[in-house]
Design a protein around this motif. Structure first.
Motif, mmCIF file in Angstrom:
data_model
loop_
_atom_site.group_PDB
_atom_site.id
_atom_site.type_symbol
_atom_site.label_atom_id
_atom_site.label_comp_id
_atom_site.label_asym_id
_atom_site.label_seq_id
_atom_site.Cartn_x
_atom_site.Cartn_y
_atom_site.Cartn_z
ATOM 1 N N SER A 196 24.398 -43.195 -41.591
ATOM 2 C CA SER A 196 25.089 -44.450 -41.851
ATOM 3 C C SER A 196 25.597 -45.079 -40.557
ATOM 4 C CB SER A 196 26.247 -44.204 -42.819
ATOM 5 O OG SER A 196 26.958 -45.393 -43.063
ATOM 6 N N ASP A 197 26.161 -44.258 -39.680
ATOM 7 C CA ASP A 197 26.680 -44.784 -38.406
ATOM 8 C C ASP A 197 25.557 -45.355 -37.550
ATOM 9 O OD1 ASP A 197 29.162 -43.991 -39.235
ATOM 10 O OD2 ASP A 197 29.188 -42.139 -38.056
ATOM 11 N N VAL A 198 24.433 -44.626 -37.484
ATOM 12 C CA VAL A 198 23.303 -45.121 -36.698
ATOM 13 C C VAL A 198 22.768 -46.422 -37.297
ATOM 14 C CG1 VAL A 198 20.926 -44.630 -36.020
ATOM 15 C CG2 VAL A 198 22.659 -42.845 -35.828
ATOM 16 N N ALA A 199 22.690 -46.481 -38.630
ATOM 17 C CA ALA A 199 22.194 -47.700 -39.277
ATOM 18 C C ALA A 199 23.102 -48.886 -38.972
ATOM 19 C CB ALA A 199 22.080 -47.478 -40.781
ATOM 20 N N HIS A 200 24.421 -48.661 -39.015
ATOM 21 C CA HIS A 200 25.351 -49.754 -38.710
ATOM 22 C C HIS A 200 25.183 -50.226 -37.269
ATOM 23 C CE1 HIS A 200 27.830 -50.427 -42.234
ATOM 24 N NE2 HIS A 200 27.833 -49.125 -42.461
ATOM 25 N N GLU A 201 24.986 -49.283 -36.345
ATOM 26 C CA GLU A 201 24.838 -49.644 -34.940
ATOM 27 C C GLU A 201 23.533 -50.388 -34.683
ATOM 28 O OE1 GLU A 201 27.042 -49.395 -32.547
ATOM 29 O OE2 GLU A 201 28.500 -48.547 -33.946
ATOM 30 N N LEU A 202 22.487 -50.058 -35.455
ATOM 31 C CA LEU A 202 21.190 -50.690 -35.242
ATOM 32 C C LEU A 202 21.079 -52.057 -35.896
ATOM 33 C CD1 LEU A 202 18.739 -47.679 -35.739
ATOM 34 C CD2 LEU A 202 19.319 -48.817 -33.594
ATOM 35 N N LYS A 203 21.924 -52.325 -36.882
ATOM 36 C CA LYS A 203 21.761 -53.550 -37.664
ATOM 37 C C LYS A 203 21.946 -54.799 -36.804
ATOM 38 C CE LYS A 203 23.137 -55.681 -42.007
ATOM 39 N NZ LYS A 203 23.988 -55.571 -43.217
ATOM 40 N N THR A 204 22.971 -54.829 -35.958
ATOM 41 C CA THR A 204 23.244 -56.020 -35.146
ATOM 42 C C THR A 204 22.153 -56.290 -34.112
ATOM 43 O OG1 THR A 204 25.626 -55.743 -35.479
ATOM 44 C CG2 THR A 204 24.913 -57.098 -33.613
ATOM 45 N N PRO A 205 21.755 -55.308 -33.281
ATOM 46 C CA PRO A 205 20.679 -55.618 -32.313
ATOM 47 C C PRO A 205 19.356 -55.972 -32.974
ATOM 48 C CG PRO A 205 21.206 -53.278 -32.290
ATOM 49 C CD PRO A 205 22.264 -53.950 -33.079
ATOM 50 N N LEU A 206 19.042 -55.345 -34.113
ATOM 51 C CA LEU A 206 17.802 -55.687 -34.800
ATOM 52 C C LEU A 206 17.836 -57.120 -35.321
ATOM 53 C CD1 LEU A 206 16.995 -52.420 -36.773
ATOM 54 C CD2 LEU A 206 15.666 -53.430 -34.918
ATOM 55 N N THR A 207 18.988 -57.546 -35.802
ATOM 56 C CA THR A 207 19.115 -58.938 -36.248
ATOM 57 C C THR A 207 18.928 -59.903 -35.088
ATOM 58 O OG1 THR A 207 20.650 -58.226 -38.000
ATOM 59 C CG2 THR A 207 20.623 -60.566 -37.436
ATOM 60 N N SER A 208 19.481 -59.537 -33.927
ATOM 61 C CA SER A 208 19.321 -60.392 -32.737
ATOM 62 C C SER A 208 17.863 -60.462 -32.303
ATOM 63 C CB SER A 208 20.185 -59.850 -31.592
ATOM 64 O OG SER A 208 21.558 -59.830 -31.951
ATOM 65 N N ILE A 209 17.179 -59.313 -32.306
ATOM 66 C CA ILE A 209 15.760 -59.298 -31.933
ATOM 67 C C ILE A 209 14.951 -60.149 -32.904
ATOM 68 C CG2 ILE A 209 13.726 -57.812 -31.745
ATOM 69 C CD1 ILE A 209 15.579 -55.597 -30.778
ATOM 70 N N ARG A 210 15.269 -60.053 -34.186
ATOM 71 C CA ARG A 210 14.540 -60.821 -35.193
ATOM 72 C C ARG A 210 14.747 -62.324 -34.991
ATOM 73 N NH1 ARG A 210 14.810 -59.550 -41.712
ATOM 74 N NH2 ARG A 210 13.460 -61.270 -42.406
ATOM 75 N N LEU A 211 15.976 -62.738 -34.694
ATOM 76 C CA LEU A 211 16.255 -64.154 -34.481
ATOM 77 C C LEU A 211 15.531 -64.671 -33.244
ATOM 78 C CD1 LEU A 211 20.078 -64.294 -35.322
ATOM 79 C CD2 LEU A 211 18.184 -65.186 -36.685
ATOM 80 N N VAL A 212 15.523 -63.868 -32.171
ATOM 81 C CA VAL A 212 14.826 -64.285 -30.952
ATOM 82 C C VAL A 212 13.327 -64.412 -31.219
ATOM 83 C CG1 VAL A 212 14.218 -63.585 -28.611
ATOM 84 C CG2 VAL A 212 16.573 -63.340 -29.413
ATOM 85 N N ALA A 213 12.764 -63.430 -31.963
ATOM 86 C CA ALA A 213 11.329 -63.475 -32.257
ATOM 87 C C ALA A 213 10.989 -64.676 -33.122
ATOM 88 C CB ALA A 213 10.904 -62.179 -32.943
#
Length: 451
Positions: A196-213
């Motif tokens: 759960s902690d890893v998923a929470h930490e990954l959610k924000t950068p993945l959203t940023s990468i998706r928006l940039v892409a």
């Protein structure tokens, strides 16, 4: 006359003595026909043979008593708890580990007491009753809260997770093995918390990468745009994986409290989920063979139950050969693990494919996170576009590990257990393919069913 009477009495007494001796010999011969000891057979006198047999049986009893004592000593020092109750549920005996687990003292042989008076655990008492009625080993897991006579030490008493295995014995007695599962539970909770902690930490950068892409996607021309498309697809895949992990963590923390229950028409939901997967099914020329009522209302969380159906159907599509059909059966039946006197009906949902089925050694693990029985389960499918999703629902590739993450069946089990149901996996005896069975509780008071 005196001597005559004396002689007659003596003769009668001797005759009775001889008759008794003959009768005794006959009885001894009847009692000792099966003795196999060469020493006893060499003895001519039946009385001697009987004395030898008594001595032999006494020696055998002493050996058996010594063996019982040795086994009892081993059981007393065993690292797993054991208790034994009689036909009236009075505690007869328990070992050292059981005393530590349950916080009790060994019972005195002269003063047997009811188990429920000593151990305030209705789950343990129910396990004993079920084992006695079924006359076969039964298992149950529960959280046990030890009682404390001193109110100042209540804060020091911690609940522990127990697993009990009841074994029926003779004369109505029942033995129960008790296993402390607290360490396993703590490790499982730590693992889930880490996910759960890893998923929470990954959610924000993945959203940023998706928006940039997505921003770059409309500003680039081929062939550079193809690379951005691949980057966006991988970002979406990871975001979906993170969301599944977060959903699993939420279901484990909140269980049934996170469900929004309402009346749901199960056949209609099945049709809707199949329409979402129709592009994948059409590609493999796989058809759905539905068998069940046209209307069946149940109390469920519609989005989560929709996810269960997507995962089950997607799993069946992937492993079915081209041109095959997937059988989906819905019926109302008693739960196979329910007591015989229970009259409650359960919704029985079966998903059967015609693939190669599960490997036998993989069946106990198919509902574990990130478990994949074979490499072929990681093959990918094209990601459907958002515009093709009916009712703004996510496609199966968003919810089920179509990319081989191994989380699809794990979330199925979590959602079904949150609905207080059960799910199992096996291979169907007729098709040889995977056979996934879901059992959900059903209350007929305010629900309807149409054939």
């Amino acid at each position: 006359m005196f001597w005559l009477g004396f002689s007659l009495g003596l003769l009668v007494g001797l005759a009775l003595l001889v008759g008794y001796r003959v009768w005794l010999e006959l009885k001894l011969k009847n009692l000792l026909p099966d003795l196999k000891s060469d020493t006893l057979r060499a003895t001519r006198s039946s009385l001697s043979r009987l004395l030898w047999a008594i001595a032999f049986q006494q020696e055998t009893c002493r050996d058996l008593e010594n063996q019982v004592e040795r086994w009892k000593q081993l059981l007393y020092l065993a690292p797993i708890g054991y208790i034994q109750v009689d036909e009236e549920n009075q505690l007869c005996w328990c070992n050292q580990q059981a005393c530590q687990l349950l916080g009790i003292q060994a019972p005195a042989a002269a003063r047997p007491r009811l188990l429920l008076e000593i151990v305030r655990s209705y789950e343990l008492d129910e396990l004993i009753e079920v084992t006695r009625d079924a006359q076969k080993p039964c298992q149950r897991e529960w959280t046990f809260q030890p009682t404390c006579a001193d109110p100042t030490n209540l804060s020091q008493q911690q609940a522990i997770a127990l697993r009990g295995i009841g074994i029926p014995l003779t004369r109505g007695e029942v033995g129960v093995f008790l296993e402390n599962c607290q360490e396993v539970l703590i490790l499982s909770q730590q693992r889930d918390r880490a996910f759960s902690d890893v998923a929470h930490e990954l959610k924000t950068p993945l959203t940023s990468i998706r928006l940039v892409a997505e921003t770059l996607q409309s500003r680039l021309d081929p062939p550079l745009r193809n690379w951005v498309d691949r980057l966006l697809n991988e970002a979406i895949r990871l975001s979906d994986l993170v969301q599944v992990l977060l959903d699993l963590s939420q279901l484990e923390r909140e269980a049934g409290s996170c469900l929004n229950l309402k009346n749901v028409n199960l056949p209609e939901l099945i049709q809707s989920s199949w329409l979402s997967l129709e592009p994948l099914a059409r590609k493999k020329q796989v058809e759905l063979d539905y068998g069940g009522p046209s209307k069946l209302l149940i109390q469920a969380d519609e989005p989560r139950l929709y996810r269960v159906l997507l995962n089950l159907l997607d799993n069946s599509i992937k492993y079915s050969p081209s041109g095959a059909s997937i059988q989906l059966r819905v019926s109302l039946e008693p739960h196979p693990q329910a007591p015989p006197e229970s009259t409650q009906q359960w919704v029985h949902l079966e998903a059967i494919d015609s693939g190669s089925g599960f490997p036998e050694n993989a069946i106990p693990h198919v509902f574990e996170r990130f478990y994949r029985a074979e490499p072929s389960r990681s093959r990918r499918y094209p990601h459907p576009s958002a515009s093709s999703r009916p009712d703004n629902r996510s496609p199966a590739s968003d919810l089920h590990p179509s990319y081989g993450s191994g989380l699809g069946l794990a979330i199925v089990r979590q959602i079904i257990e949150a609905h207080r149901g059960t799910v199992s996996a096996s291979n169907h005896p007729d098709t040889g393919g995977a056979w996934l069975q879901v059992w959900l509780p059903w209350q007929p008071s305010n629900l309807t069913i149409d054939r």
